[in-house]
Design a protein around this motif. Structure first.
Motif, PDB file in Angstrom:
ATOM      1  N   ASN A   1       0.846  -1.229   0.158  1.00 48.03           N
ATOM      2  CA  ASN A   1       0.139  -0.135   0.425  1.00 48.03           C
ATOM      3  C   ASN A   1       0.918   1.364   0.007  1.00 48.03           C
ATOM      4  O   ASN A   1       1.273   1.407   1.201  1.00 48.03           O
ATOM      5  CB  ASN A   1      -0.660  -0.359   1.771  1.00 48.03           C
TER       6      ASN A   1
ATOM      7  N   CYS B   1      -2.769  -4.719   8.832  1.00 47.69           N
ATOM      8  CA  CYS B   1      -2.820  -3.424   7.814  1.00 47.69           C
ATOM      9  C   CYS B   1      -4.811  -4.075   8.848  1.00 47.69           C
ATOM     10  O   CYS B   1      -5.391  -4.643   8.655  1.00 47.69           O
ATOM     11  CB  CYS B   1      -3.771  -4.019   6.255  1.00 47.69           C
ATOM     12  N   VAL B   2      -5.044  -2.142   8.768  1.00 46.89           N
ATOM     13  CA  VAL B   2      -6.370  -1.980   8.797  1.00 46.89           C
ATOM     14  C   VAL B   2      -7.693  -2.516   8.345  1.00 46.89           C
ATOM     15  O   VAL B   2      -9.029  -3.064   8.446  1.00 46.89           O
ATOM     16  CB  VAL B   2      -6.826  -0.500   8.843  1.00 46.89           C
TER      17      VAL B   2
ATOM     18  N   GLY C   1      -1.217  -0.778   9.956  1.00 43.96           N
ATOM     19  CA  GLY C   1      -0.514  -0.143   8.727  1.00 43.96           C
ATOM     20  C   GLY C   1       0.332   0.922   8.785  1.00 43.96           C
ATOM     21  O   GLY C   1       0.310   1.653   8.004  1.00 43.96           O
ATOM     22  N   PHE C   2      -1.398   1.862   8.548  1.00 42.02           N
ATOM     23  CA  PHE C   2      -1.377   3.108   7.931  1.00 42.02           C
ATOM     24  C   PHE C   2      -0.833   4.127   8.588  1.00 42.02           C
ATOM     25  O   PHE C   2      -0.458   5.307   8.617  1.00 42.02           O
ATOM     26  CB  PHE C   2      -2.791   3.555   7.707  1.00 42.02           C
TER      27      PHE C   2
HETATM   28 MO   LIG Z   1      -3.214  -0.865   5.522  1.00 44.40          MO
END
Ligand SMILES: [Mo]
Ligand SMILES: Nc1nc2c(c(=O)[nH]1)N[C@H]1C(S)=C(S)[C@@H](COP(=O)(O)O)O[C@H]1N2
Length: 318
Positions: free
Chosen positions: A81, A138-139, A234-235
């Motif tokens: 991403n 990750c979300v 993760g973001f």
């Molecule tokens: Mo993510």
């Protein structure tokens, strides 16, 4: 006429040289040029010297172990991403090919004793690198396990000498519309920004990452320097940093400005608090098509970070 065919065991030496050694050799060739230019430095073991220069591979810190298997390097470096370059995970590593990250600078500013802009290599040289294997969640409910190389963010905070008025650390990614095509979508809040509360930033876990799998960080994974905050979705682990600022108020962050109900500032991994559109109780293990596993509270880092959120309603501050 006698044609000399090489015996089967005499394969091309590039094929039998481990990749890390090959990488170092390339740096060595570059290094020799500059050593000669600098006036004939005596190199007893040039490969070691060059490995020391990049600090890779760094010694693994055994305090951070993960019982789950490490994700294949190929997957972690091709399933990405990085929305500046592509919205398609499988394309990011191709979209970054022509992106030039030479002479990268990082600004340390805001509420600090001496604001200054550094060449990234000079900044990294001041720090001690180590390797840590961390879970990554990750979300979007997928996960990996990755060996990162970097230095603790808390060392950088110490180095920066923040003023007592500094309550948060704000991180900013580069902005370059000529290199990153999705940054031409002017309605999106570029550059990507993130933030941590000061006590989160000075906790032992967050790493400033410059490598993975014992090699320099690939561009698609956020070269030359990124954050990894493994107890958060993760973001929060923002890539390709150009600015680290110490601020008084909670900074606005990229995803929070986009969709505050879905991607909050805290974004702590929490299997009991669902995303508005899906459950966070389980996660898909990247690399094993059918495998899903339980998501762990704070992604398995409860012992290290739970105290930071004592008395906070984790449903409200998600
Ligand atoms: Mo993510
Ligand atoms: N600058 C920037 N940082 C970013 C992103 C991004 O799009 N831009 N994506 C985030 C998200 S959603 C995730 S899951 C991770 C992915 O990191 P990886 O590609 O190294 O696995 O990076 C985070 N950091």
């Amino acid at each position: 006429m006698l044609i000399k065919t090489p015996p089967s065991w005499a394969i091309n030496e590039n094929e039998i040289t481990p990749e890390s050694v090959y990488l170092n050799r390339k740096q060595f060739i570059k290094g020799v040029g500059s050593a000669i230019a600098a006036g004939g430095l005596l190199l007893s073991d040039p490969i070691d010297l060059m490995a020391a220069k990049s600090g890779l591979p760094a010694k693994r810190n055994e305090a951070y172990k993960v019982k789950r298997p490490i994700t294949k390097e190929k997957l972690a470096t091709t399933y990405n991403n990085f929305y500046e370059f592509s919205f398609d995970k499988d394309d990011v590593h191709k979209e970054v090919e022509d992106w030039n990250i030479d002479n990268w600078k990082v600004e340390i500013g805001g509420l600090v004793e001496k604001p200054k802009t550094y060449d990234v290599e000079d900044l990294v040289k001041q720090m001690t690198l180590e390797e840590r294997v961390y879970r990554f969640r990750c979300v979007e409910a997928w996960s990996m396990v990755v060996p990162w190389t970097g230095f603790p963010l808390k060392d950088l905070v110490k180095f920066a000498q923040p003023l007592s008025s500094a309550k948060y650390v704000k991180f900013t990614t580069f902005l370059d519309r000529s290199a990153a095509k999705e940054q031409r979508r002017l309605w999106l809040p570029w550059p990507y920004t993130e933030g941590l509360r000061m006590d989160e930033a000075t906790n032992e876990l967050p790493l400033m990452v410059t490598g993975m799998y014992g090699k320099p960080l690939p561009k698609q994974n956020g070269a030359p320097i990124r954050l990894i905050a493994p107890w958060k979705y993760g973001f929060k682990s923002i890539k390709s940093l150009v600015k680290i600022e110490f601020v008084e108020k909670q900074p606005e962050t990229y995803w929070e400005t986009q969709a505050p109900k879905e991607y909050g500032f805290y974004a702590n991994v929490n299997p009991t608090v669902d995303h508005p559109r899906w459950s966070q109780a389980k996660e898909r293990v990247v690399g094993s098509f059918f495998k899903s596993q339980e998501t762990l509270m704070f992604n398995g880092y409860e012992e290290q970070v739970a105290d930071l959120y004592k008395g906070m309603d984790l449903r409200k501050f998600y």
